[in-house]
Structure formats: C-alpha cells, structure tokens
Design a protein around this motif. Structure first.
Motif, mmCIF file in Angstrom:
data_model
loop_
_atom_site.group_PDB
_atom_site.id
_atom_site.type_symbol
_atom_site.label_atom_id
_atom_site.label_comp_id
_atom_site.label_asym_id
_atom_site.label_seq_id
_atom_site.Cartn_x
_atom_site.Cartn_y
_atom_site.Cartn_z
ATOM 1 N N THR A 1 15.878 4.602 2.193
ATOM 2 C CA THR A 1 16.451 5.864 1.732
ATOM 3 C C THR A 1 15.948 7.034 2.568
ATOM 4 O O THR A 1 16.718 7.921 2.958
ATOM 5 N N ILE A 2 14.644 7.047 2.857
ATOM 6 C CA ILE A 2 14.088 8.114 3.682
ATOM 7 C C ILE A 2 14.666 8.056 5.090
ATOM 8 O O ILE A 2 14.965 9.087 5.705
ATOM 9 N N ALA A 3 14.851 6.834 5.632
ATOM 10 C CA ALA A 3 15.461 6.693 6.952
ATOM 11 C C ALA A 3 16.894 7.219 6.941
ATOM 12 O O ALA A 3 17.331 7.906 7.878
ATOM 13 N N ALA A 4 17.638 6.890 5.865
ATOM 14 C CA ALA A 4 19.005 7.404 5.744
ATOM 15 C C ALA A 4 19.011 8.925 5.654
ATOM 16 O O ALA A 4 19.871 9.600 6.241
ATOM 17 N N LEU A 5 18.035 9.478 4.930
ATOM 18 C CA LEU A 5 17.922 10.929 4.829
ATOM 19 C C LEU A 5 17.598 11.534 6.188
ATOM 20 O O LEU A 5 18.159 12.576 6.570
ATOM 21 N N ALA A 6 16.700 10.874 6.936
ATOM 22 C CA ALA A 6 16.359 11.361 8.273
ATOM 23 C C ALA A 6 17.575 11.312 9.197
ATOM 24 O O ALA A 6 17.815 12.245 9.984
ATOM 25 N N ILE A 7 18.354 10.220 9.104
ATOM 26 C CA ILE A 7 19.573 10.106 9.918
ATOM 27 C C ILE A 7 20.549 11.225 9.572
ATOM 28 O O ILE A 7 21.145 11.858 10.459
ATOM 29 N N ALA A 8 20.706 11.482 8.262
ATOM 30 C CA ALA A 8 21.612 12.559 7.839
ATOM 31 C C ALA A 8 21.151 13.904 8.385
ATOM 32 O O ALA A 8 21.969 14.726 8.836
ATOM 33 N N ILE A 9 19.848 14.129 8.372
ATOM 34 C CA ILE A 9 19.326 15.408 8.884
ATOM 35 C C ILE A 9 19.534 15.512 10.387
ATOM 36 O O ILE A 9 19.922 16.566 10.910
ATOM 37 N N VAL A 10 19.293 14.392 11.105
ATOM 38 C CA VAL A 10 19.479 14.404 12.563
ATOM 39 C C VAL A 10 20.947 14.599 12.921
ATOM 40 O O VAL A 10 21.290 15.353 13.841
ATOM 41 N N VAL A 11 21.834 13.914 12.195
ATOM 42 C CA VAL A 11 23.275 14.023 12.483
ATOM 43 C C VAL A 11 23.798 15.416 12.137
ATOM 44 O O VAL A 11 24.530 16.042 12.912
ATOM 45 N N LEU A 12 23.413 15.913 10.976
ATOM 46 C CA LEU A 12 23.938 17.204 10.508
ATOM 47 C C LEU A 12 23.114 18.386 11.019
ATOM 48 O O LEU A 12 23.643 19.500 11.111
ATOM 49 N N HIS A 13 21.827 18.126 11.320
ATOM 50 C CA HIS A 13 20.852 19.192 11.630
ATOM 51 C C HIS A 13 21.187 20.491 10.896
ATOM 52 O O HIS A 13 21.464 21.517 11.516
ATOM 53 N N PRO A 14 21.149 20.435 9.554
ATOM 54 C CA PRO A 14 21.535 21.609 8.764
ATOM 55 C C PRO A 14 20.531 22.751 8.911
ATOM 56 O O PRO A 14 19.354 22.536 9.225
ATOM 57 N N GLU A 15 21.009 23.939 8.674
ATOM 58 C CA GLU A 15 20.139 25.108 8.688
ATOM 59 C C GLU A 15 19.363 25.183 7.368
ATOM 60 O O GLU A 15 19.886 24.846 6.307
ATOM 61 N N LEU A 16 18.111 25.607 7.452
ATOM 62 C CA LEU A 16 17.319 25.831 6.244
ATOM 63 C C LEU A 16 17.720 27.180 5.651
ATOM 64 O O LEU A 16 17.577 28.217 6.312
ATOM 65 N N LYS A 17 18.213 27.152 4.431
ATOM 66 C CA LYS A 17 18.674 28.390 3.795
ATOM 67 C C LYS A 17 17.560 29.110 3.043
ATOM 68 O O LYS A 17 17.671 30.303 2.763
ATOM 69 N N MET A 18 16.525 28.375 2.699
ATOM 70 C CA MET A 18 15.361 28.995 2.076
ATOM 71 C C MET A 18 14.607 29.791 3.140
ATOM 72 O O MET A 18 14.410 29.299 4.249
ATOM 73 N N TYR B 1 -4.439 4.757 7.670
ATOM 74 C CA TYR B 1 -3.987 5.993 8.321
ATOM 75 C C TYR B 1 -2.455 6.026 8.417
ATOM 76 O O TYR B 1 -1.819 7.041 8.141
ATOM 77 N N GLY B 2 -1.866 4.879 8.784
ATOM 78 C CA GLY B 2 -0.421 4.840 9.033
ATOM 79 C C GLY B 2 0.423 5.045 7.794
ATOM 80 O O GLY B 2 1.431 5.757 7.829
ATOM 81 N N ALA B 3 0.049 4.414 6.673
ATOM 82 C CA ALA B 3 0.855 4.548 5.456
ATOM 83 C C ALA B 3 0.833 5.974 4.926
ATOM 84 O O ALA B 3 1.848 6.491 4.456
ATOM 85 N N MET B 4 -0.322 6.634 4.998
ATOM 86 C CA MET B 4 -0.395 8.028 4.557
ATOM 87 C C MET B 4 0.440 8.924 5.460
ATOM 88 O O MET B 4 1.079 9.876 4.997
ATOM 89 N N MET B 5 0.465 8.616 6.741
ATOM 90 C CA MET B 5 1.290 9.381 7.667
ATOM 91 C C MET B 5 2.775 9.237 7.311
ATOM 92 O O MET B 5 3.542 10.209 7.353
ATOM 93 N N MET B 6 3.146 8.024 6.920
ATOM 94 C CA MET B 6 4.524 7.793 6.496
ATOM 95 C C MET B 6 4.838 8.593 5.235
ATOM 96 O O MET B 6 5.920 9.174 5.109
ATOM 97 N N GLU B 7 3.891 8.645 4.295
ATOM 98 C CA GLU B 7 4.129 9.418 3.080
ATOM 99 C C GLU B 7 4.259 10.905 3.399
ATOM 100 O O GLU B 7 5.062 11.615 2.794
ATOM 101 N N SER B 8 3.477 11.383 4.341
ATOM 102 C CA SER B 8 3.568 12.787 4.725
ATOM 103 C C SER B 8 4.946 13.106 5.302
ATOM 104 O O SER B 8 5.498 14.182 5.060
ATOM 105 N N PHE B 9 5.513 12.150 6.047
ATOM 106 C CA PHE B 9 6.864 12.349 6.586
ATOM 107 C C PHE B 9 7.889 12.404 5.458
ATOM 108 O O PHE B 9 8.868 13.154 5.535
ATOM 109 N N HIS C 1 0.834 -1.203 0.000
ATOM 110 C CA HIS C 1 0.000 0.000 0.000
ATOM 111 C C HIS C 1 0.870 1.256 0.000
ATOM 112 O O HIS C 1 0.626 2.186 -0.785
ATOM 113 N N PHE C 2 1.895 1.284 0.844
ATOM 114 C CA PHE C 2 2.763 2.457 0.891
ATOM 115 C C PHE C 2 3.486 2.657 -0.429
ATOM 116 O O PHE C 2 3.579 3.779 -0.948
#
Length: 693
Positions: free
Chosen positions: A294-311, A369-377, A96-97
């Motif tokens: 891939t999304i989990a890896a992206l989340a890990i990268a964001i948590v580790v780097l916690h980059p600033e939003l330049k936009m 409900y859960g799969a759509m929540m995952m897509e929103s993340f 479904h996801f």
C-alpha cells in the motif's frame, strides 16, 4: 591504482545523492508563500535515508557495536520451537516491521500537519536517522547479546536494583496504556465496517496456513509460502469488498465496538500463547506485504501525480491555538509525531520477539536500523497524503465539534475565518464520493488520511473506485495497528515473566505453559479491561488517555537510550557514547517540557489539572450544561489519572537518567558498579543457507 579508479564512480554516486538530498531539504525548509511539489519531500527522504543507512548505520555496526556473524544468537542457543527460533532474515524483517509500524507513523504526521508540513517533515527525517533507527538497532543488538532479555530486565541487570525496578515498573505501566489505546483505535476503525473486519479476520487463518507450510510441510521454502500467502491476502482484500456489498454476508461481519473488543482481547491472548511460528511471525510477515504494498502504491501515485502540497509550510497554529490539539509547536510537534521519528515502543519489540528470532547477529543492522527507516518513510507518505488535501477540508475533518461547532454551517464559517476556505456543499459532496454520510468532526487523523490516500489512488488507479479506495485505506490503517497490538501483547508477557522471575515463584520460566498462560492472561486482562471500559463509556473512556500516548512513548525511548548509553560506557566505548547520548538528551528535554505543560499549563486544552479544576468549579456552581453534569465526574477522574500517570512517567525517566549518570561516573572514576550481563561468546553452528542468508 585500479582499485582507486574502480571506487571513483561509487564515490561520485554518493556525492550526487548527498547534493540532491541537501538541495531537496533546503528547498523544503526555505520555500515560503508558494505551494511546493510533493516530490521535494520524496527526494529528500530517499537521499537522507540512503546516506544514513549506508554510512551512519555502517559506522555504528562496525565501530560502535562490532557485530559478529560467527556468534550464536539466542534463537540458536535456546531454540524451543515456540518463542526462540532461528528464522529467515526476511521473515524477521517482515515480523519486526509489522510489529513496530502501528498507528504512529500514519496518525502522528497527519495530526502534526496542523502546524504545517515543514516542522513535522524535518523532525521525521532527522529524528529517525539520528535517533529512532539508532535506538532500535542498539536495543536489538544489546538484547541479542543478553539472551534476548526484555528492556526492563536489561535495565535491572545493567543499572542495579533501584533503577532496574523503576524501569521495569514504568515500562510495564506504559506498555499497558499503549496496548489499550492501540486496541481502542483499531476497534473504532473496524466497528460496523464489514470489509475491514472480514479482511483483517482472514489474515489469521492465512497466517496459520503459512506457519504450518514453513514449519511442517515445506521448511525453509519462504518464497513458496510468500506467494501462497500474498495471493490469499489479495483474495481476502477483494473478498472483503464483495462481502461489504452482499446484504447477507455483510451482517456476518458487522459488529459494534463491544463485540470487536472481546474479539481483539481473545486474539491478543492467542497471539501471546501460541508458538511464534504458528501465528505471530507469519501473520506479521504477511501483513508487511499489505503495508509495504500500500505504501509503495501511495509512493507510485505521488511520483506519477507529483501533487502540490496545499497545506502551508507553517500555519498560525504554531502558537498553540490549533483546533485539533492544544499546545505550541515546541514541544508538541515532537510528541505528536512520535513513531515516525523515534518510538519507545520499538525498543520493546527490539528486546522482545525479534531478538528471539534473529539467526545472524549481523542482520541486526538490516532489521533494527532498516525497518525503522522504512517506518519513517511511511510517516513521510502520511504527511504528504494529509498535506495534499485543501487545508479547509483537512481542518473540517479533524477539528472537534466542540471547537468549531456542531452545525456544519458554524464549522465552515469558523474554519474559513482562519484563512482556510471550505463550504458545506463541498464537504457534503466529498462525503458522498467517499461513501460516508458526513466527514465533519471525524477526529483522530485516520479519516483525513484515508481521504488523502483515496484521492491519490483514485487519480492513478481508477477514479470510479473512490469510495472503495477510502474504505480500503481505513482497513489498511486498522491492519497496521492490529499487528502492533499482537506483538506488543507477547512482549508484555515476556516483560511480566522477567519481573515475576525475580521472585523465584517459578513463573519466570519462559518455556513453561503454566507461566505462559498465567502471565498472558494477566497482561491481556489488564489492557483488555481498559479497552472494554473505553468501548462502553459514552465519552470514549480510554480516549482521554490518548494525550499520554505520545509522552509515554517518547519517555520509553528515553529509558531505552539510558540503558543503551550505560551498556556502551561499561563496554569501554566511552568515546562513542554520543551515539546514544545525543538523542537521549533531546528526548529528556522534549518529554520533560511536554509533561510539565500537560501538568501545569493554565490552558484548559493543555493542562490536565487546570481542566479538572475548571470542571470541578463549574460543576459545583451549577454552570455545566445538563448533558455534561453526569459526565463531569468521569472527566475529572480521567484528568487526575492522566496527571498522575504523566508525573509517574516523568519521575521514572529522571530516575533512570540519574542512575545512568551514576554508572558513568563510577566507570570513569574507577568505583564499583554492576558488571555487564552480556552472555558468553558461543560459536554459531547454523549452516543452513535459508537461515543464515
């Protein structure tokens, strides 16, 4: 007393989550003039989703829908080993996801960053929890209770012949357009990309192997099949990179758009006619690991780097002058993001393949409900990946040459004049590090998202692999889209069978192969025609229909919520009708506003009719450039086609809304109305742990 004491820590945990979420959302909304850390968005999303799933979805499941674990589902009652088949809930979740998570949650937020990160982020969070997740959950439940019927057929059964016929026609038209656009997007992402083509192609035999393993060799051994499939998938990803570097093997997977279009058409046909256990379900389940990984890896990268939003939180383009697409913040931010917040396409999956696989009715909450929540993340991750780019780079990649100029010098001068400095040298260096010849005017959102993802991955997992990470991201996006295309084709086949079944021609029999082959061929032929024409057209053909994607998708969601609202009222749940009526009202407002703008706006970048009129006048007066003279008739035709489709979709949506209000009035006033088509309660006989748990 001990029970109360045991609940105190539990209550405190949820209070802390609520407070953290409120602080994070307030921080995002109120931050001005300074950069904000991306972790604020992550914390806000996690808290909002946790609260929404734990409390709001539980309320809907227990009070509004009243899920019944002891009731036999269509998968159990009509088990035919092909379309209807009780399937483990994690496999169904994966299917479904994978089916719902197409380009929308990736591309939509990326393009919507034109307005700044704030509007899109707030809509993704609130729209998903109160709208998108609710639509998916409710539609899935009602389809399960109605023998797995499609959305169009449920509309006919519940609203009556007029509204039902309009819904079935509108849904089918929208579906063909959506699949054709998805097909063109994936073809453009994979053309002349051997790495992406080889890896995506490898997922097909891997999925068939998993299907045979689960269905024939080791039934129910989901963990074993998963380990085999994921291992082979990792090998396919690494092997794709190796193929890309090998001159001989590279040529075997290097195809142009027309060749890939034929392959995608053949794959779409196969996915629609083969048993669901053999290709569709295991392939989508397998693809989910890559997507979530891939999304989990992206989340890990964001948590580790916690980059600033330049936009910035808001840009000057909220007035409608944006270079990426025309239109003001309202209503076009809601139309552009679409799938990350609420998507009508999901209703087709929730009333298509998924209800035919669900073994336990209670799993509808977790899956719907859960799969759509995952897509929103996923959409939140995409917004972050786009917003960590320097705005000048972001606009240089996404702005069309017709807006900023064909020459790099002209483009950087115009973008810098907007207050987002960028240089030719910087763009050239960035392109070289990504393994591309140029990144200017790479419109569509996918390249800029890939650049953002690759930059984050490289900082955490290896900076020397920047080009590899970029091409991996491009391939990841292509795979995201293809899994939506195959499920969408099968769902469209179900819809066409439902429609033809009303004429008593024997074509509505879902277990008859003559019907399956014919209806699959008609569906694939319809969207395949538009796809192939788009690949051979120098202007991109179906690309001119892309603005319709968001509007059609949201109107489809409105149709689904009309059906859901009608069923709730007919089920004596009038006091809970606000659950679907509130998101429905909002969708009617934004889709009608957007459709009206696209039809009648005098802005040439927004209004279809205005643009067609301007082109016609300039063509008649000889004012067009030589290279546009031959293309102008085609562009004019596409504008009028866009306008006609937009008007048709809007008319159908309002017709469905009127029918919904009519049914509500009849129920309240005691007048006659079409009775509920819910199937009779039959106790479940499934006892196998691998199916039920």
């Amino acid at each position: 007393m001990s029970g109360i004491n045991n609940r105190i820590p539990y209550t405190l945990v949820w209070i802390c989550i609520a407070v953290a979420g409120a602080i994070a959302v307030a921080g995002i909304a109120l931050q001005r003039g300074e950069t904000i850390n991306s972790m604020w968005l992550v914390v806000a999303a996690v808290c909002v989703y946790a609260l929404g799933y734990r409390f709001y979805s539980a309320f809907i499941a227990a009070k509004v829908l009243m899920l019944d674990a002891g009731r036999a589902t269509p998968a159990e009652r009509f088990n035919d080993g092909r379309d209807f088949m009780p399937t483990h809930k994690w496999v169904v979740f994966g299917h479904h996801f994978a089916a719902i998570a197409g380009p929308g949650p990736l591309i939509g937020p990326t393009l919507a960053a034109q307005f700044g990160y704030l509007p899109g982020t707030l809509w993704i969070l609130t729209g998903a929890v109160l709208g998108g997740c609710v639509q998916d959950f409710v539609t899935l439940f009602f389809s399960v209770r109605r023998d797995g019927r499609s959305l169009g057929q449920m509309a006919k059964d519940e609203l009556g012949p007029i509204g039902g016929a309009a819904a079935m026609l509108g849904v089918m038209m929208i579906m063909i357009i959506l699949i054709a656009v998805l097909g063109l997007v994936v073809v453009n992402a994979m053309k002349h990309s051997p790495w992406a083509t080889a890896t995506v192609a490898a997922t097909i035999p891997i999925a068939v192997l998993m299907g045979i393993y689960l269905h024939q060799l080791r039934p129910g051994r989901v963990l074993e099949a998963t380990l085999i499939g994921v291992s082979l998938l990792i090998f396919a990803v690494l092997g794709g990179g190796w193929i890309d570097e090998n001159p001989v093997l590279r040529s075997w997977f290097d195809y142009d758009a027309q060749q890939l279009a034929v392959m995608v058409i053949l794959y779409g046909f196969a996915s629609a006619v083969l048993p669901v256990w053999l290709l569709l379900a295991p392939r989508d389940y397998l693809s989910t690991f890559m997507k979530l990984g891939t999304i989990a890896a992206l989340a890990i990268a964001i948590v580790v780097l916690h980059p600033e939003l330049k936009m910035p939180a808001l840009t000057q383009f909220i007035d409608g002058s944006g270079p990426i697409f025309g239109g003001k913040l309202f209503p076009f931010v809601f139309i552009t993001i679409a799938c990350g917040a609420i998507s009508g396409f999901h209703a087709l999956i929730s009333s298509g393949t998924t209800p035919k696989l669900l073994a336990n009715e209670q799993d509808a909450r977790f899956i719907g409900y859960g799969a759509m929540m995952m897509e929103s993340f996923v959409a939140i991750m995409a917004m972050i990946a786009a917003s960590v780019l320097e705005p000048g780079v972001f606009f240089a990649i996404n702005s069309p040459a017709g807006v900023v100029g064909k020459e790099a010098v002209d483009a950087v001068a115009k973008i810098s004049a907007w207050g987002f400095p960028v240089s030719v040298e910087k763009m050239q260096t960035l392109a070289q590090t990504m393994g591309e010849s140029t990144l200017f005017a790479r419109t569509g959102g996918a390249p800029s998202l890939a650049v953002g993802m690759a930059s984050l991955f490289a900082q955490v997992f290896g900076a020397h692999l920047l080009a590899a990470w970029y091409h991996f991201a491009i391939m990841f996006e292509a795979l995201f889209i293809l899994t939506t295309l195959d499920a969408g084709t099968r769902v469209a086949r179900f819809m066409l069978q439902d429609m033809l079944g009303n004429f008593n021609l024997g074509l509505g029999k879902k277990n008859g192969y003559p019907s399956i082959l014919l209806t699959s061929g008609l569906v694939v032929g319809a969207w395949g025609y538009f796809l192939y024409m788009g690949t051979i057209d120098p202007l991109g053909g179906i690309n001119s229909l892309w603005p319709l994607f968001g509007i059609a998708n949201q109107m489809l969601a409105a149709i689904a919520l009309c059906v859901g609202t009608t069923i709730l009222v007919k089920s004596a749940k009038l006091k809970y009708v606000w659950v679907t009526a509130l998101p429905l009202s909002w969708l009617i407002i934004i889709t009608t506003s957007a459709a009206w703008e696209k039809l009648f706006s005098s802005d040439l970048r927004v209004g279809f009719l205005a643009h067609a009129g301007d082109l016609s006048d300039r063509l008649a007066n000889g004012l067009l450039a030589e290279d546009l003279v031959a293309k102008a008739p085609h562009l004019i035709f596409n504008d009028y086609l866009n306008a006609g489709l937009t008007a048709t979709f809007m008319l159908i949506t309002w017709l469905l809304l009127g029918d919904t209000l009519r049914i509500i009035y009849c129920v309240i006033s005691g007048k006659s109305y079409p009775q509920s088509s819910e199937s009779a309660h039959i106790p479940s006989r499934l006892v196998e742990d691998w199916v039920r748990d």
